[in-house]
Design a protein around this motif. Sequence first.
Motif, PDB file in Angstrom:
ATOM      1  N   PHE A  53     -48.677 -16.090 -54.018  1.00  0.00           N
ATOM      2  CA  PHE A  53     -48.979 -15.074 -53.013  1.00  0.00           C
ATOM      3  C   PHE A  53     -49.972 -14.071 -53.594  1.00  0.00           C
ATOM      4  O   PHE A  53     -50.110 -13.967 -54.810  1.00  0.00           O
ATOM      5  N   PRO A  54     -50.626 -13.296 -52.751  1.00  0.00           N
ATOM      6  CA  PRO A  54     -51.501 -12.248 -53.274  1.00  0.00           C
ATOM      7  C   PRO A  54     -50.673 -11.260 -54.114  1.00  0.00           C
ATOM      8  O   PRO A  54     -49.532 -10.957 -53.763  1.00  0.00           O
ATOM      9  N   PRO A  55     -51.228 -10.771 -55.225  1.00  0.00           N
ATOM     10  CA  PRO A  55     -50.487  -9.846 -56.093  1.00  0.00           C
ATOM     11  C   PRO A  55     -49.907  -8.635 -55.364  1.00  0.00           C
ATOM     12  O   PRO A  55     -48.892  -8.091 -55.757  1.00  0.00           O
ATOM     13  N   ARG A  56     -50.546  -8.257 -54.294  1.00  0.00           N
ATOM     14  CA  ARG A  56     -50.079  -7.116 -53.498  1.00  0.00           C
ATOM     15  C   ARG A  56     -48.674  -7.362 -52.920  1.00  0.00           C
ATOM     16  O   ARG A  56     -47.942  -6.420 -52.660  1.00  0.00           O
ATOM     17  N   GLY A 108     -42.965  -2.904 -35.549  1.00  0.00           N
ATOM     18  CA  GLY A 108     -42.700  -1.478 -35.685  1.00  0.00           C
ATOM     19  C   GLY A 108     -43.660  -0.775 -36.616  1.00  0.00           C
ATOM     20  O   GLY A 108     -44.535  -1.381 -37.241  1.00  0.00           O
ATOM     21  N   ASP A 109     -43.484   0.521 -36.713  1.00  0.00           N
ATOM     22  CA  ASP A 109     -44.314   1.330 -37.604  1.00  0.00           C
ATOM     23  C   ASP A 109     -44.033   1.001 -39.066  1.00  0.00           C
ATOM     24  O   ASP A 109     -44.890   1.175 -39.914  1.00  0.00           O
ATOM     25  N   ARG A 110     -42.829   0.531 -39.345  1.00  0.00           N
ATOM     26  CA  ARG A 110     -42.446   0.246 -40.729  1.00  0.00           C
ATOM     27  C   ARG A 110     -42.459  -1.251 -40.999  1.00  0.00           C
ATOM     28  O   ARG A 110     -41.484  -1.806 -41.456  1.00  0.00           O
ATOM     29  N   ARG A 111     -43.556  -1.897 -40.692  1.00  0.00           N
ATOM     30  CA  ARG A 111     -43.664  -3.335 -40.965  1.00  0.00           C
ATOM     31  C   ARG A 111     -43.439  -3.594 -42.432  1.00  0.00           C
ATOM     32  O   ARG A 111     -43.923  -2.860 -43.278  1.00  0.00           O
ATOM     33  N   TYR A 112     -42.728  -4.667 -42.725  1.00  0.00           N
ATOM     34  CA  TYR A 112     -42.451  -4.986 -44.123  1.00  0.00           C
ATOM     35  C   TYR A 112     -43.722  -5.433 -44.834  1.00  0.00           C
ATOM     36  O   TYR A 112     -43.987  -5.045 -45.948  1.00  0.00           O
ATOM     37  N   LEU A 113     -44.512  -6.263 -44.171  1.00  0.00           N
ATOM     38  CA  LEU A 113     -45.817  -6.656 -44.687  1.00  0.00           C
ATOM     39  C   LEU A 113     -46.858  -6.231 -43.653  1.00  0.00           C
ATOM     40  O   LEU A 113     -46.784  -6.632 -42.490  1.00  0.00           O
ATOM     41  N   GLU A 120     -54.370 -11.353 -45.865  1.00  0.00           N
ATOM     42  CA  GLU A 120     -54.568 -11.964 -47.177  1.00  0.00           C
ATOM     43  C   GLU A 120     -53.860 -13.312 -47.254  1.00  0.00           C
ATOM     44  O   GLU A 120     -54.395 -14.271 -47.807  1.00  0.00           O
ATOM     45  N   LEU A 121     -52.652 -13.394 -46.700  1.00  0.00           N
ATOM     46  CA  LEU A 121     -51.926 -14.665 -46.699  1.00  0.00           C
ATOM     47  C   LEU A 121     -52.664 -15.714 -45.868  1.00  0.00           C
ATOM     48  O   LEU A 121     -52.721 -16.881 -46.241  1.00  0.00           O
TER      49      LEU A 121
END
Length: 144
Positions: A53-56, A108-113, A120-121
Motif C-alpha cells: 500500500f502507499p506509505p501514507r 462522513g466528515d471523518r472518513r477513515y481513508l 493513491e490506491l
Amino acid sequence: MVASIIRTAFTLPTAQEVNEQYSEVIKMLGSSHPKVVAMLRDAREDVLAFAGFPPRHWRKIWSTNPMERVNKKIKWRTNVVGVFPNPEALLRLAGAVLVEQHDEWEAGDRRYLSEGSMAELMAVDQQVSDLIGEKILLPELTAA
C-alpha cells in the motif's frame, strides 16, 4: 530482544527498505533462533502485506483503533438494551451499528481513508493492471 530486532523492519519509509530489512532480520536470527526464522519465512507475505500500500496508509493499516471503536460502540448499544428476545434481535442491532459505521467512514466528515488517499490506491491498482496486461481490482478497493 527478538521482538525489537523484528520491529526494525517496520520503521523504514519505503517498501523496498522494509523488505531488505526483513531479510536482514532473518539472517541475524538465523543461527540463534531457527524456529523464529522458519515462522518469519512462512509468514513473510502476510507480515509485509502492508508494504504493498502507499506509505501514507501504513499507520492506519497497523492500527486496531477502528476495530476497537466499533466493538466498543456495539458493546455500549447492547448494554443499553440489556436483554434481547432472541439472537436475531442482537444480530439486527449489531448489524445496524456496523452499517452506520460503514456509512460514516465512507461518506462522513471523518472518513477513515480520504479521497486523495484512495486515489493513491487506485493508481497502484492501475500500475498493477498495466504490468500484468489485464484489468484487476485489488481486494481492498472492492471492499472500500
